[in-house]
Design a protein around this motif. Sequence first.
Motif, PDB file in Angstrom:
ATOM      1  N   ALA A   1      63.812  67.281  27.961  1.00 54.00           N
ATOM      2  CA  ALA A   1      62.440  66.787  27.838  1.00 54.00           C
ATOM      3  C   ALA A   1      61.482  67.927  27.482  1.00 54.00           C
ATOM      4  O   ALA A   1      60.550  67.743  26.695  1.00 54.00           O
ATOM      5  CB  ALA A   1      62.011  66.108  29.142  1.00 54.00           C
ATOM      6  N   ALA A   2      61.729  69.106  28.031  1.00 52.50           N
ATOM      7  CA  ALA A   2      60.894  70.263  27.687  1.00 52.50           C
ATOM      8  C   ALA A   2      61.080  70.636  26.217  1.00 52.50           C
ATOM      9  O   ALA A   2      60.102  70.997  25.529  1.00 52.50           O
ATOM     10  CB  ALA A   2      61.239  71.443  28.588  1.00 52.50           C
ATOM     11  N   ARG A   3      62.302  70.561  25.704  1.00 49.39           N
ATOM     12  CA  ARG A   3      62.531  70.859  24.290  1.00 49.39           C
ATOM     13  C   ARG A   3      61.832  69.845  23.380  1.00 49.39           C
ATOM     14  O   ARG A   3      61.267  70.206  22.346  1.00 49.39           O
ATOM     15  CB  ARG A   3      64.034  70.883  24.000  1.00 49.39           C
ATOM     16  CG  ARG A   3      64.764  72.064  24.618  1.00 49.39           C
ATOM     17  CD  ARG A   3      66.201  72.144  24.088  1.00 49.39           C
ATOM     18  NE  ARG A   3      66.910  73.287  24.647  1.00 49.39           N
ATOM     19  CZ  ARG A   3      67.664  73.254  25.727  1.00 49.39           C
ATOM     20  NH1 ARG A   3      67.813  72.088  26.394  1.00 49.39           N
ATOM     21  NH2 ARG A   3      68.271  74.330  26.179  1.00 49.39           N
ATOM     22  N   VAL A   4      61.875  68.580  23.784  1.00 49.87           N
ATOM     23  CA  VAL A   4      61.178  67.552  22.995  1.00 49.87           C
ATOM     24  C   VAL A   4      59.675  67.818  22.978  1.00 49.87           C
ATOM     25  O   VAL A   4      59.010  67.700  21.937  1.00 49.87           O
ATOM     26  CB  VAL A   4      61.494  66.160  23.562  1.00 49.87           C
ATOM     27  CG1 VAL A   4      60.667  65.096  22.844  1.00 49.87           C
ATOM     28  CG2 VAL A   4      62.977  65.843  23.428  1.00 49.87           C
ATOM     29  N   ALA A   5      59.116  68.211  24.113  1.00 51.17           N
ATOM     30  CA  ALA A   5      57.684  68.516  24.176  1.00 51.17           C
ATOM     31  C   ALA A   5      57.342  69.740  23.331  1.00 51.17           C
ATOM     32  O   ALA A   5      56.300  69.778  22.661  1.00 51.17           O
ATOM     33  CB  ALA A   5      57.266  68.740  25.633  1.00 51.17           C
ATOM     34  N   LEU A   6      58.233  70.744  23.325  1.00 47.38           N
ATOM     35  CA  LEU A   6      57.989  71.929  22.499  1.00 47.38           C
ATOM     36  C   LEU A   6      58.043  71.585  21.007  1.00 47.38           C
ATOM     37  O   LEU A   6      57.254  72.121  20.215  1.00 47.38           O
ATOM     38  CB  LEU A   6      59.027  73.005  22.826  1.00 47.38           C
ATOM     39  CG  LEU A   6      58.864  73.705  24.182  1.00 47.38           C
ATOM     40  CD1 LEU A   6      60.055  74.604  24.457  1.00 47.38           C
ATOM     41  CD2 LEU A   6      57.567  74.518  24.206  1.00 47.38           C
ATOM     42  N   ARG A   7      58.953  70.706  20.617  1.00 48.10           N
ATOM     43  CA  ARG A   7      59.006  70.298  19.210  1.00 48.10           C
ATOM     44  C   ARG A   7      57.699  69.618  18.794  1.00 48.10           C
ATOM     45  O   ARG A   7      57.212  69.825  17.679  1.00 48.10           O
ATOM     46  CB  ARG A   7      60.187  69.354  18.973  1.00 48.10           C
ATOM     47  CG  ARG A   7      61.555  70.006  19.142  1.00 48.10           C
ATOM     48  CD  ARG A   7      62.651  69.062  18.680  1.00 48.10           C
ATOM     49  NE  ARG A   7      63.966  69.549  19.047  1.00 48.10           N
ATOM     50  CZ  ARG A   7      64.649  69.142  20.111  1.00 48.10           C
ATOM     51  NH1 ARG A   7      64.127  68.217  20.910  1.00 48.10           N
ATOM     52  NH2 ARG A   7      65.846  69.631  20.385  1.00 48.10           N
ATOM     53  N   LYS A   8      57.144  68.809  19.699  1.00 49.97           N
ATOM     54  CA  LYS A   8      55.875  68.161  19.383  1.00 49.97           C
ATOM     55  C   LYS A   8      54.743  69.178  19.276  1.00 49.97           C
ATOM     56  O   LYS A   8      53.877  69.075  18.388  1.00 49.97           O
ATOM     57  CB  LYS A   8      55.546  67.120  20.458  1.00 49.97           C
ATOM     58  CG  LYS A   8      56.456  65.903  20.445  1.00 49.97           C
ATOM     59  CD  LYS A   8      56.033  64.900  21.505  1.00 49.97           C
ATOM     60  CE  LYS A   8      56.921  63.671  21.498  1.00 49.97           C
ATOM     61  NZ  LYS A   8      56.507  62.677  22.536  1.00 49.97           N
ATOM     62  N   LEU A   9      54.741  70.171  20.158  1.00 48.62           N
ATOM     63  CA  LEU A   9      53.685  71.184  20.105  1.00 48.62           C
ATOM     64  C   LEU A   9      53.783  72.015  18.831  1.00 48.62           C
ATOM     65  O   LEU A   9      52.762  72.383  18.240  1.00 48.62           O
ATOM     66  CB  LEU A   9      53.772  72.087  21.333  1.00 48.62           C
ATOM     67  CG  LEU A   9      53.383  71.478  22.681  1.00 48.62           C
ATOM     68  CD1 LEU A   9      53.562  72.499  23.797  1.00 48.62           C
ATOM     69  CD2 LEU A   9      51.940  70.983  22.665  1.00 48.62           C
ATOM     70  N   TYR A  10      54.988  72.320  18.412  1.00 48.02           N
ATOM     71  CA  TYR A  10      55.180  73.177  17.240  1.00 48.02           C
ATOM     72  C   TYR A  10      55.179  72.408  15.925  1.00 48.02           C
ATOM     73  O   TYR A  10      55.223  73.005  14.856  1.00 48.02           O
ATOM     74  CB  TYR A  10      56.506  73.943  17.357  1.00 48.02           C
ATOM     75  CG  TYR A  10      56.564  74.874  18.545  1.00 48.02           C
ATOM     76  CD1 TYR A  10      55.419  75.482  19.042  1.00 48.02           C
ATOM     77  CD2 TYR A  10      57.777  75.145  19.170  1.00 48.02           C
ATOM     78  CE1 TYR A  10      55.465  76.332  20.125  1.00 48.02           C
ATOM     79  CE2 TYR A  10      57.848  76.013  20.253  1.00 48.02           C
ATOM     80  CZ  TYR A  10      56.699  76.591  20.732  1.00 48.02           C
ATOM     81  OH  TYR A  10      56.755  77.441  21.805  1.00 48.02           O
ATOM     82  N   GLY A  11      55.158  71.069  15.985  1.00 52.32           N
ATOM     83  CA  GLY A  11      55.167  70.281  14.765  1.00 52.32           C
ATOM     84  C   GLY A  11      56.505  70.250  14.059  1.00 52.32           C
ATOM     85  O   GLY A  11      56.570  70.032  12.851  1.00 52.32           O
ATOM     86  N   TYR A  12      57.598  70.445  14.815  1.00 50.40           N
ATOM     87  CA  TYR A  12      58.940  70.464  14.232  1.00 50.40           C
ATOM     88  C   TYR A  12      59.744  69.268  14.751  1.00 50.40           C
ATOM     89  O   TYR A  12      60.860  69.407  15.219  1.00 50.40           O
ATOM     90  CB  TYR A  12      59.657  71.778  14.594  1.00 50.40           C
ATOM     91  CG  TYR A  12      60.771  72.143  13.645  1.00 50.40           C
ATOM     92  CD1 TYR A  12      60.557  73.040  12.610  1.00 50.40           C
ATOM     93  CD2 TYR A  12      62.039  71.592  13.789  1.00 50.40           C
ATOM     94  CE1 TYR A  12      61.578  73.381  11.746  1.00 50.40           C
ATOM     95  CE2 TYR A  12      63.068  71.928  12.921  1.00 50.40           C
ATOM     96  CZ  TYR A  12      62.828  72.816  11.911  1.00 50.40           C
ATOM     97  OH  TYR A  12      63.852  73.150  11.044  1.00 50.40           O
TER      98      TYR A  12
END
Length: 340
Positions: free
Chosen positions: A295-306
């Motif tokens: 879930a943290a990786r999914v949130a980071l992808r959203k923050l980084y636009g990837y």
Amino acid sequence: MASGVILNRGALTFGTYCQHLSWNVTVTQVRGIKRWMRAYTHLMAKKLKLEGPPLPKPRSQKPNWDYHAEVQAFSTRLHENFSLERLKTAFINPCYLQAELKRRQELGMDSEVTALALHDNIELSAQGDAFTKIFLTDWCRASFPSLPTQGVESVVRHLTSVTLVSNVAQNLGVEDLTMSLQFPVPDNVLHSTFMALIGALHDSSGTERTGYFLRDFLVSQLIGKDLFDMWTVVNPMGLLVEELGKRNVPPPEPRLIRSAGSSTVLPLYFVGLYSDKKFLAQGPGETLIAAEEEAARVALRKLYGYTEDRRPIDFSPQPQHEHPLLQTRQSSVAAATGNR
């Protein structure tokens, strides 16, 4: 009675006709596999088992090979305007020059005769490698402005890795034209040769065309590639807390959303992350810790636009002026009209 006699005569006549036909037909037996093929196949299989498969030969050692024509065809096939001399230099590796000089010396040639009027691609390879890293770094920062420096460096490192670049070079047919001591050409030699091609293209066509070349053949390798397959993050939750702190957002709170098969050998948990009562992301996992990290990786992808549903990479062809003379004439006519 008469009808019976007629039938018997007809049967006798037909039998005689068939017997006559059978005398004129010659039957020959045809075998699908010749008798000698079994012994020959057995001998070839035994020879292959003892000697092993034959060594691969480069294309230059096979018939109907014209190196000059192949180099020109390589430039035309890629739709790039290479300088022919620079392109030939890009394919010459130092190991080939050293092996060729050693071979000529072993043949007893004079030092003046053994000297080669060739230059290796060390300079072009260094130039191409430097330009490639600069271009890819700028492209990543322009395409993903929220991606931190570590992420940009990881993406550039992946795109310039020996494995990826050598694979691209093999698919472009660089291996057949590379002058190397070994064949098949090692991956590190293919990597340096491809970077030398980038340097040759930069000297021949300029920065813009070289950038489009890198975009088409290296940046396209990011299609279907996950960010964290290229960037190894040990503690995704800690990185997420750090990124949210930079944006003045409260730290995330993990909550168990749903689960299935918790009492079996294949459990599945879904953990959601919330910040200030707002949903950030959710992720599955076989354990609660694994689901929280996902879930943290999914949130980071959203923050980084990837994310997977992000806007596709722009691979549209570069603008080309197909009729420069016509544009010049139109501009001159417009200028003349304006003066009137």
